[in-house]
Write a protein that holds these residues in place. Sequence first.
Motif, PDB file in Angstrom:
ATOM      1  N   GLY A 227      42.119  -5.957 -14.641  1.00 31.39           N
ATOM      2  CA  GLY A 227      41.140  -5.032 -15.202  1.00 31.39           C
ATOM      3  C   GLY A 227      40.986  -5.108 -16.711  1.00 31.39           C
ATOM      4  N   TYR A 228      42.054  -4.829 -17.429  1.00 30.49           N
ATOM      5  CA  TYR A 228      42.003  -4.835 -18.887  1.00 30.49           C
ATOM      6  C   TYR A 228      41.812  -6.248 -19.441  1.00 30.49           C
ATOM      7  CZ  TYR A 228      43.727  -4.950 -23.668  1.00 30.49           C
ATOM      8  OH  TYR A 228      43.859  -5.186 -25.012  1.00 30.49           O
ATOM      9  N   VAL A 229      42.471  -7.215 -18.839  1.00 30.38           N
ATOM     10  CA  VAL A 229      42.368  -8.599 -19.334  1.00 30.38           C
ATOM     11  C   VAL A 229      40.915  -9.070 -19.263  1.00 30.38           C
ATOM     12  CG1 VAL A 229      43.150 -10.976 -19.025  1.00 30.38           C
ATOM     13  CG2 VAL A 229      44.782  -9.092 -18.723  1.00 30.38           C
TER      14      VAL A 229
ATOM     15  N   THR B 296      34.628 -10.068 -24.214  1.00 32.86           N
ATOM     16  CA  THR B 296      33.990  -9.943 -25.527  1.00 32.86           C
ATOM     17  C   THR B 296      33.709 -11.309 -26.149  1.00 32.86           C
ATOM     18  OG1 THR B 296      36.110  -9.700 -26.675  1.00 32.86           O
ATOM     19  CG2 THR B 296      35.013  -7.673 -25.985  1.00 32.86           C
ATOM     20  N   ASP B 297      34.553 -12.297 -25.855  1.00 30.70           N
ATOM     21  CA  ASP B 297      34.394 -13.625 -26.464  1.00 30.70           C
ATOM     22  C   ASP B 297      34.088 -14.752 -25.484  1.00 30.70           C
ATOM     23  OD1 ASP B 297      35.010 -12.705 -29.104  1.00 30.70           O
ATOM     24  OD2 ASP B 297      37.134 -12.654 -28.535  1.00 30.70           O
ATOM     25  N   TYR B 298      34.351 -14.523 -24.197  1.00 27.02           N
ATOM     26  CA  TYR B 298      34.227 -15.591 -23.194  1.00 27.02           C
ATOM     27  C   TYR B 298      33.496 -15.088 -21.956  1.00 27.02           C
ATOM     28  CZ  TYR B 298      38.165 -17.433 -25.889  1.00 27.02           C
ATOM     29  OH  TYR B 298      38.973 -17.879 -26.893  1.00 27.02           O
ATOM     30  N   THR B 299      33.172 -16.045 -21.097  1.00 32.78           N
ATOM     31  CA  THR B 299      32.726 -15.743 -19.746  1.00 32.78           C
ATOM     32  C   THR B 299      33.901 -16.074 -18.831  1.00 32.78           C
ATOM     33  OG1 THR B 299      30.419 -16.288 -20.236  1.00 32.78           O
ATOM     34  CG2 THR B 299      31.080 -16.321 -17.909  1.00 32.78           C
ATOM     35  N   PRO B 300      34.631 -15.039 -18.380  1.00 30.67           N
ATOM     36  CA  PRO B 300      35.795 -15.311 -17.527  1.00 30.67           C
ATOM     37  C   PRO B 300      35.393 -15.780 -16.138  1.00 30.67           C
ATOM     38  CG  PRO B 300      35.854 -13.058 -18.413  1.00 30.67           C
ATOM     39  CD  PRO B 300      34.500 -13.622 -18.699  1.00 30.67           C
TER      40      PRO B 300
ATOM     41  N   LEU C 204      49.329 -12.638 -16.096  1.00 30.53           N
ATOM     42  CA  LEU C 204      50.765 -12.387 -15.899  1.00 30.53           C
ATOM     43  C   LEU C 204      51.429 -11.704 -17.091  1.00 30.53           C
ATOM     44  CD1 LEU C 204      51.769 -15.720 -14.125  1.00 30.53           C
ATOM     45  CD2 LEU C 204      51.576 -13.453 -13.076  1.00 30.53           C
ATOM     46  N   THR C 205      50.908 -11.907 -18.293  1.00 32.73           N
ATOM     47  CA  THR C 205      51.558 -11.316 -19.474  1.00 32.73           C
ATOM     48  C   THR C 205      51.236  -9.836 -19.666  1.00 32.73           C
ATOM     49  OG1 THR C 205      49.777 -11.941 -20.986  1.00 32.73           O
ATOM     50  CG2 THR C 205      51.603 -13.526 -20.710  1.00 32.73           C
ATOM     51  N   VAL C 206      50.374  -9.254 -18.847  1.00 27.09           N
ATOM     52  CA  VAL C 206      50.056  -7.830 -19.010  1.00 27.09           C
ATOM     53  C   VAL C 206      51.190  -6.949 -18.461  1.00 27.09           C
ATOM     54  CG1 VAL C 206      48.799  -7.253 -16.879  1.00 27.09           C
ATOM     55  CG2 VAL C 206      48.064  -6.264 -19.054  1.00 27.09           C
ATOM     56  N   SER C 207      51.999  -7.495 -17.609  1.00 23.81           N
ATOM     57  CA  SER C 207      53.076  -6.725 -16.984  1.00 23.81           C
ATOM     58  C   SER C 207      54.312  -6.635 -17.882  1.00 23.81           C
ATOM     59  CB  SER C 207      53.489  -7.369 -15.657  1.00 23.81           C
ATOM     60  OG  SER C 207      54.661  -6.746 -15.160  1.00 23.81           O
TER      61      SER C 207
ATOM     62  N   LYS D 196      49.948  -7.373 -22.784  1.00 20.91           N
ATOM     63  CA  LYS D 196      50.522  -6.023 -22.755  1.00 20.91           C
ATOM     64  C   LYS D 196      50.574  -5.397 -24.147  1.00 20.91           C
ATOM     65  CE  LYS D 196      55.080  -7.526 -21.760  1.00 20.91           C
ATOM     66  NZ  LYS D 196      54.489  -8.685 -21.317  1.00 20.91           N
ATOM     67  N   LYS D 197      50.421  -6.216 -25.182  1.00 23.79           N
ATOM     68  CA  LYS D 197      50.432  -5.721 -26.570  1.00 23.79           C
ATOM     69  C   LYS D 197      49.252  -4.783 -26.802  1.00 23.79           C
ATOM     70  CE  LYS D 197      53.797  -8.411 -28.085  1.00 23.79           C
ATOM     71  NZ  LYS D 197      54.602  -8.603 -29.201  1.00 23.79           N
ATOM     72  N   GLN D 198      49.368  -3.950 -27.810  1.00 27.89           N
ATOM     73  CA  GLN D 198      48.318  -2.980 -28.185  1.00 27.89           C
ATOM     74  C   GLN D 198      47.905  -2.121 -26.984  1.00 27.89           C
ATOM     75  OE1 GLN D 198      45.529  -5.819 -29.813  1.00 27.89           O
ATOM     76  NE2 GLN D 198      46.366  -5.547 -31.874  1.00 27.89           N
ATOM     77  N   ASP D 199      48.928  -1.654 -26.258  1.00 23.48           N
ATOM     78  CA  ASP D 199      48.724  -0.773 -25.096  1.00 23.48           C
ATOM     79  C   ASP D 199      47.966  -1.427 -23.950  1.00 23.48           C
ATOM     80  OD1 ASP D 199      50.153   1.429 -26.086  1.00 23.48           O
ATOM     81  OD2 ASP D 199      48.394   2.193 -27.144  1.00 23.48           O
ATOM     82  N   GLY D 200      48.027  -2.748 -23.850  1.00 24.78           N
ATOM     83  CA  GLY D 200      47.317  -3.452 -22.777  1.00 24.78           C
ATOM     84  C   GLY D 200      47.733  -3.002 -21.388  1.00 24.78           C
ATOM     85  N   PHE D 201      49.047  -2.802 -21.193  1.00 26.88           N
ATOM     86  CA  PHE D 201      49.506  -2.356 -19.879  1.00 26.88           C
ATOM     87  C   PHE D 201      48.980  -0.957 -19.577  1.00 26.88           C
ATOM     88  CE2 PHE D 201      52.695  -0.352 -17.056  1.00 26.88           C
ATOM     89  CZ  PHE D 201      52.517  -1.161 -15.950  1.00 26.88           C
ATOM     90  N   LYS D 202      49.055  -0.095 -20.560  1.00 26.46           N
ATOM     91  CA  LYS D 202      48.560   1.278 -20.402  1.00 26.46           C
ATOM     92  C   LYS D 202      47.054   1.260 -20.075  1.00 26.46           C
ATOM     93  CE  LYS D 202      48.694   5.540 -23.117  1.00 26.46           C
ATOM     94  NZ  LYS D 202      49.076   6.070 -24.434  1.00 26.46           N
ATOM     95  N   LYS D 203      46.313   0.403 -20.757  1.00 26.94           N
ATOM     96  CA  LYS D 203      44.869   0.304 -20.531  1.00 26.94           C
ATOM     97  C   LYS D 203      44.553  -0.245 -19.146  1.00 26.94           C
ATOM     98  CE  LYS D 203      43.901  -0.189 -25.437  1.00 26.94           C
ATOM     99  NZ  LYS D 203      43.638  -1.131 -26.532  1.00 26.94           N
ATOM    100  N   THR D 204      45.320  -1.241 -18.708  1.00 27.06           N
ATOM    101  CA  THR D 204      45.048  -1.800 -17.381  1.00 27.06           C
ATOM    102  C   THR D 204      45.409  -0.800 -16.291  1.00 27.06           C
ATOM    103  OG1 THR D 204      44.907  -3.939 -16.278  1.00 27.06           O
ATOM    104  CG2 THR D 204      47.135  -3.122 -16.660  1.00 27.06           C
ATOM    105  N   MET D 205      46.423   0.029 -16.536  1.00 26.68           N
ATOM    106  CA  MET D 205      46.779   1.078 -15.569  1.00 26.68           C
ATOM    107  C   MET D 205      45.698   2.161 -15.507  1.00 26.68           C
ATOM    108  SD  MET D 205      49.537   0.344 -13.944  1.00 26.68           S
ATOM    109  CE  MET D 205      48.982  -1.339 -13.989  1.00 26.68           C
TER     110      MET D 205
END
Length: 186
Positions: free
Chosen positions: A17-19, A25-29, A116-119, A148-157
């Motif tokens: 979700g967050y990723v 913003t910069d790419y087409t995932p 994988l790095t969001v966890s 997960k940096k800058q509250d990435g995990f919190k944001k994805t949750m």
Amino acid sequence: MGKEHILLHACCATCAGYVLEKLSTDYTPVLYYCNPNIYPPQEYTIRRDELKDYALKKNITFIEEEYDPERWQQTIKGLENEPEKGRRCYQCFYFRLQQTALFAQKNDIERFTTTLTVSPHKNSKMILEIGRNIGESNQLIFLAQDFKKQDGFKKTMAIAKEENFYRQNYCGCQYSFESRRKLPKT
């Protein structure tokens, strides 16, 4: 001219979700579901279907690699008794990111990364090192970002809660599943 494509290895909708928001913003995932480690097969299907539905909702291309748990078992053979975050996990991350890079190469996508790095339960330093090495050896650019940096995990949750995503309580493989079942009940 459109944004550059980036191949995003994703393990589940919760982590994606967050990723996806950040990358968009910069790419087409382009979502790439390559997770032969997930056990049991019903768990694989639940995670795949939810991620696929989310991709459809967000109008993101979704690609599923063949589910081949026997090939994954061969990859980690001899490491079955390793602890979580040990050599078995290293081999698992390597296998899935190598598959991601090979798919990117075959489809002329120059960049790849992973959710994988969001966890907070995964060793991001290990994952980023693996990704960089695979990128270099395949002449690709690995976006080495600890999501997960800058509250990435919190944001994805928060996104997972808003979307009512299924949230598993183990990494995904048979060994993390079994070790989770052995934990004392609280």
